[in-house]
Design an enzyme around this catalytic site. Structure first.
Site, PDB file in Angstrom:
ATOM      1  N   GLY A 250       0.794  -1.229   0.000  1.00  0.00           N
ATOM      2  CA  GLY A 250       0.000   0.000   0.000  1.00  0.00           C
ATOM      3  C   GLY A 250       0.823   1.273   0.000  1.00  0.00           C
ATOM      4  CG  HIS A 251       4.058   3.842   1.871  1.00  0.00           C
ATOM      5  ND1 HIS A 251       5.360   4.255   1.660  1.00  0.00           N
ATOM      6  CD2 HIS A 251       3.421   4.887   2.422  1.00  0.00           C
ATOM      7  CE1 HIS A 251       5.509   5.493   2.097  1.00  0.00           C
ATOM      8  NE2 HIS A 251       4.345   5.897   2.559  1.00  0.00           N
ATOM      9  CG  PHE A 252       3.101   5.422  -2.385  1.00  0.00           C
ATOM     10  CD1 PHE A 252       1.975   5.920  -1.749  1.00  0.00           C
ATOM     11  CD2 PHE A 252       4.340   5.928  -2.022  1.00  0.00           C
ATOM     12  CE1 PHE A 252       2.079   6.936  -0.801  1.00  0.00           C
ATOM     13  CE2 PHE A 252       4.448   6.926  -1.075  1.00  0.00           C
ATOM     14  CZ  PHE A 252       3.322   7.441  -0.471  1.00  0.00           C
TER      15      PHE A 252
ATOM     16  CB  VAL B 140       8.477   4.860  -1.171  1.00  0.00           C
ATOM     17  CG1 VAL B 140       9.331   5.711  -0.254  1.00  0.00           C
ATOM     18  CG2 VAL B 140       8.657   5.298  -2.617  1.00  0.00           C
TER      19      VAL B 140
END
Length: 155
Positions: A56-58, A63
């Site tokens: 989820g990041h990203f 990252v």
């Protein structure tokens, strides 16, 4: 610490870190600690594509979250302090008190090896203050000053 002491102590591997820190996957953010002296230590975190936070990041560009880089710094500092000061980690836990002057200079991505250099700037048990810098390929990616406190776990 004012006086320099470069006598190196034995490195801590993952098993030794797990003896000191209560963290476990997915929140254990340091794989080993090397270059340990009374002046500081270097923690190493291999950043892999299968880390849960990358989903989820990203999704469009993986990252490592800055807060997890800070957590890597804190875990390096906590394990280092417990090791050199012979802290009873069976009956105490290290908790963050504050983070100051955090700066992020370059993204940390899958495949990077994060090297965290942590030093104690002040100690007055049960409180310690630290400075840490994180590098990838000898390039500074993040830095912070922070404090932590040793306390018995709550029942």
């Amino acid at each position: 610490m004012t006086e320099e002491n470069t006598e190196f102590l034995p490195d801590l591997d993952l098993a030794a870190i797990k003896e000191i820190l209560p963290h476990r996957f997915p929140m254990l953010m340091v794989d080993k600690i090397v270059e340990i002296s009374r002046d500081g230590a270097t923690g190493v975190k291999g950043v892999t594509a299968n880390e849960q936070f990358f989903e989820g990041h990203f999704p469009q560009m993986a990252v490592m979250p800055g807060v997890l880089i800070i957590e890597s710094m804190a875990q390096t500092a906590a394990a280092y302090t417990a090791y050199i000061d012979n802290v009873d980690t069976d009956n105490n836990i290290v908790l963050f008190m504050g983070v100051e002057k955090a700066k992020f200079r370059k993204p940390v991505v899958p495949g990077d090896q994060l090297r965290i250099r942590a030093t104690i700037t002040a100690r007055r048990p049960p409180v310690w203050k630290y400075e840490a810098k994180a590098y990838v390929d000898d390039k500074l990616v993040a830095e912070a000053a922070f404090s932590a406190m040793m306390t018995p776990p709550k029942d």
